[in-house]
Write an enzyme that holds these catalytic residues in place. Structure first.
Site, short mmCIF file in Angstrom:
data_model
loop_
_atom_site.label_atom_id
_atom_site.label_comp_id
_atom_site.label_asym_id
_atom_site.label_seq_id
_atom_site.Cartn_x
_atom_site.Cartn_y
_atom_site.Cartn_z
CB CYS A 268 83.83 -45.48 -91.28
SG CYS A 268 85.14 -46.75 -91.65
N1 LIG Z 1 87.34 -49.19 -95.23
C1 LIG Z 1 87.59 -48.38 -94.03
O1 LIG Z 1 88.28 -47.36 -94.22
C2 LIG Z 1 87.46 -49.24 -92.84
C3 LIG Z 1 88.30 -48.42 -91.59
C4 LIG Z 1 88.08 -48.76 -90.32
C5 LIG Z 1 87.32 -49.88 -90.14
N2 LIG Z 1 86.43 -50.67 -91.01
C6 LIG Z 1 85.46 -51.63 -90.73
O2 LIG Z 1 86.28 -52.87 -91.30
C7 LIG Z 1 85.47 -53.80 -91.49
C8 LIG Z 1 85.63 -54.30 -93.06
O3 LIG Z 1 85.49 -53.02 -94.09
P1 LIG Z 1 86.23 -53.11 -95.38
O4 LIG Z 1 86.24 -51.71 -95.79
O5 LIG Z 1 87.61 -53.64 -95.52
O6 LIG Z 1 85.03 -54.02 -96.17
P2 LIG Z 1 85.40 -54.44 -97.64
O7 LIG Z 1 83.80 -54.55 -98.27
O8 LIG Z 1 86.41 -53.75 -98.37
O9 LIG Z 1 86.04 -55.78 -97.49
C9 LIG Z 1 85.19 -56.87 -97.02
C10 LIG Z 1 85.66 -58.28 -97.55
O10 LIG Z 1 85.16 -59.43 -96.83
C11 LIG Z 1 84.81 -60.34 -97.67
N3 LIG Z 1 83.74 -61.12 -97.16
C12 LIG Z 1 82.40 -60.82 -96.75
N4 LIG Z 1 81.74 -61.97 -96.00
C13 LIG Z 1 82.70 -62.99 -95.90
C14 LIG Z 1 82.74 -64.03 -95.06
N5 LIG Z 1 81.79 -64.52 -94.50
N6 LIG Z 1 83.96 -64.84 -95.24
C15 LIG Z 1 84.95 -64.17 -95.87
N7 LIG Z 1 85.06 -63.08 -96.57
C16 LIG Z 1 83.87 -62.33 -96.42
C17 LIG Z 1 84.38 -59.60 -98.89
O11 LIG Z 1 84.21 -60.37 -100.09
C18 LIG Z 1 85.25 -58.68 -98.75
O12 LIG Z 1 86.50 -58.79 -99.58
C19 LIG Z 1 83.98 -53.08 -91.48
O13 LIG Z 1 83.44 -53.36 -90.33
C20 LIG Z 1 84.37 -51.50 -91.59
O14 LIG Z 1 83.33 -50.90 -90.76
C21 LIG Z 1 86.50 -50.04 -92.43
#
Ligand SMILES: NC(=O)c1ccc[n+]([C@@H]2O[C@H](COP(=O)([O-])OP(=O)(O)OC[C@H]3O[C@@H](n4cnc5c(N)ncnc54)[C@H](O)[C@@H]3O)[C@@H](O)[C@H]2O)c1
Length: 447
Positions: A268
């Protein structure tokens, strides 16, 4: 639709079962909905369907219970969308090498929804992104088939604010900001979240909701940048920045403590502000605070390398050929996430200068050579089991609670503590942003 949400009859979906999507899917299932997670990663799909969790903050027992009750399942096939009433998109939003937003994951998910979009469906984007993504990018893809947002289907943006490893705040008790394309879109999205989240904060549009998230993360990036610069200043002035921040934090109003460190990490803070500066640039606006914070924060690993080189210098040792161990490689304490971790930059910088690099991190048992520019696969070293002075220098990069700092100090000739983690530092400990120990003292300890 409102009625089916309130009565928990609506069938919910979450695309992307990562750090954000899995906790959300679990909360929806816990709220009484039948929830389907959709992910491209077969290992995640299998884990959910076998009742296992792969995220530290989600208890395996919860997944097992919800899965066995038929309230939580996972699929890799997007055709499941045809039977779902709502879908939350939680896919990654990284930066390209050029620091431009990479929206390919959102576009891919949107295309998969568009071909299965049906009347009455509620689509909510949760991935962090620049203001305008929902109405400029997502909306045209979804409306391609002829259904109209606000009438035939509903569209909203709601930023995720999860803080991995935080024992107090989780998906359920952190207020959720929601901005729909129309008032009805907001109302439906609000109703959905109110089933699973303690407080919902409606705002006037998806753009406002997108900007809220970027304000929050830019606020952190800029303040961390400011305190990192202050740490460099304190080093030059011979003042202990940690003592300064600690004392300033006693002011009961108008001040919030931020702490310096070896550089930004995670999915992030190092990334999201650049989504905003990119978008601002499209409008001919230069986001100067963001760029400056990026420059200061991005230089911190280089500063840590100079601290290591200086510390080794007191022992008449060059970096080239020295054994340097990094204590902590995940980007923050007590988590296993190494994305964007400054430790990876540090390993590459130290390795490029000829240091023999290793690491200790109880949360990260192995580290693939593909993840850092040294190309060597490494394994976690248990510092409780190594000989005294096994390393020339140990750099405390992440202050995991599991570390025993007596072991850390015993295992190295000098220690560079970038987190002020060592509560009783000996004379061979150099702290980032604090007066350096006298050269004679360090050398004396070793002699
Ligand atoms: N990790 C954090 O602390 C956090 C906090 C707030 C916001 N976010 C935001 O949330 C979003 C997701 O982050 P995250 O940390 O959960 O990511 P992550 O990489 O942990 O998870 C994303 C998941 O999406 C899947 N994926 C990717 N493309 C796909 C598709 N087309 N169809 C289905 N599944 C698909 C991946 O296999 C993975 O399991 C990002 O935009 C991030 O900036 C993350």
């Amino acid at each position: 639709m409102l009625e089916s949400i309130r009565s928990r009859r609506a069938r919910l979906g979450v695309i992307g079962l990562g750090y954000v999507g899995l906790p959300l899917a679990v909360e929806f299932a816990r709220a009484g909905f039948v929830t389907t997670g959709i992910d491209l990663d077969p290992a995640k799909v299998r884990a959910i369907n076998e009742g296992r969790s792969y995220i530290d903050d989600v208890a395996g027992a919860d997944v097992a219970e919800l899965q066995s009750q038929g309230r939580l399942k996972a699929v890799a096939d997007f055709d499941a969308l045809r039977d779902l009433d709502t879908v939350n998109i939680c896919v990654p939003t990284p930066l390209r090498k050029t620091r431009d937003p990479d929206l390919s994951f959102i576009v891919a998910a949107a295309e998969d929804i568009a071909s299965r979009l049906h009347p009455g469906m509620l689509v909510i984007l949760e991935s962090t992104t620049y203001p305008g993504t929902t109405d400029e990018l997502l909306l045209p893809i979804l409306e391609r088939g002829g259904l109209k947002a606000g009438h035939d289907f509903f569209l909203a943006f709601s930023p995720e604010r999860i803080d991995p490893g935080n024992p107090t705040f989780n998906t359920r008790n952190v207020p959720k900001v929601v901005g729909g394309l129309t008032a009805t879109c907001t109302e439906l999205a609000q109703a959905l979240y109110e089933t699973a989240v303690s407080t919902v904060v409606p705002v006037s549009s998806p753009r406002v909701a997108e900007m809220v998230k970027l304000l929050e993360n830019t606020f952190r990036a800029v303040n961390i940048g400011m305190v990192n610069e202050l740490a460099l200043m304190c080093d030059r002035l011979g003042i202990d920045v940690w003592e300064v921040v600690r004392a300033a934090a006693t002011k009961p109003f108008g001040f919030m403590p931020f702490y310096p460190g070896p550089g930004l990490g995670g999915h992030c803070i190092p990334i999201d502000p650049f989504y905003l500066s990119w978008k601002a640039r499209q409008a001919g606006f230069e986001a100067r605070f963001i760029e400056l914070a990026g420059t200061v924060n991005g230089a911190m690993p280089h500063y840590v390398v100079t601290l290591v080189a200086d510390a080794l210098n007191t022992l008449r040792l060059p970096l080239n050929g020295s054994r340097v161990l990094l204590a902590g490689v995940s980007y923050k304490r007590n988590v296993d996430d190494i994305r964007e971790s400054p430790a990876l930059d540090l390993m590459a910088l130290l390795g490029a200068r000829g240091a023999s690099v290793s690491y200790s991190d109880p949360h990260v048992p192995t580290l693939s050579g593909r993840l850092w520019q040294g190309g060597v696969d490494l394994e976690h070293v248990d510092l409780g089991a190594v000989a005294p002075d096994a390393y020339d220098c140990i750099v405390v990069v992440t202050d995991h609670s599991a570390f025993n700092y007596d072991d850390v100090q015993r295992a190295a000739k000098v220690v560079v503590d970038t987190r002020n983690a060592i509560k009783s530092p000996g004379p061979n400990v150099v702290r980032l942003g604090a007066p350096r120990p006298a050269m004679a003292d360090v050398a004396g300890v070793i002699a």
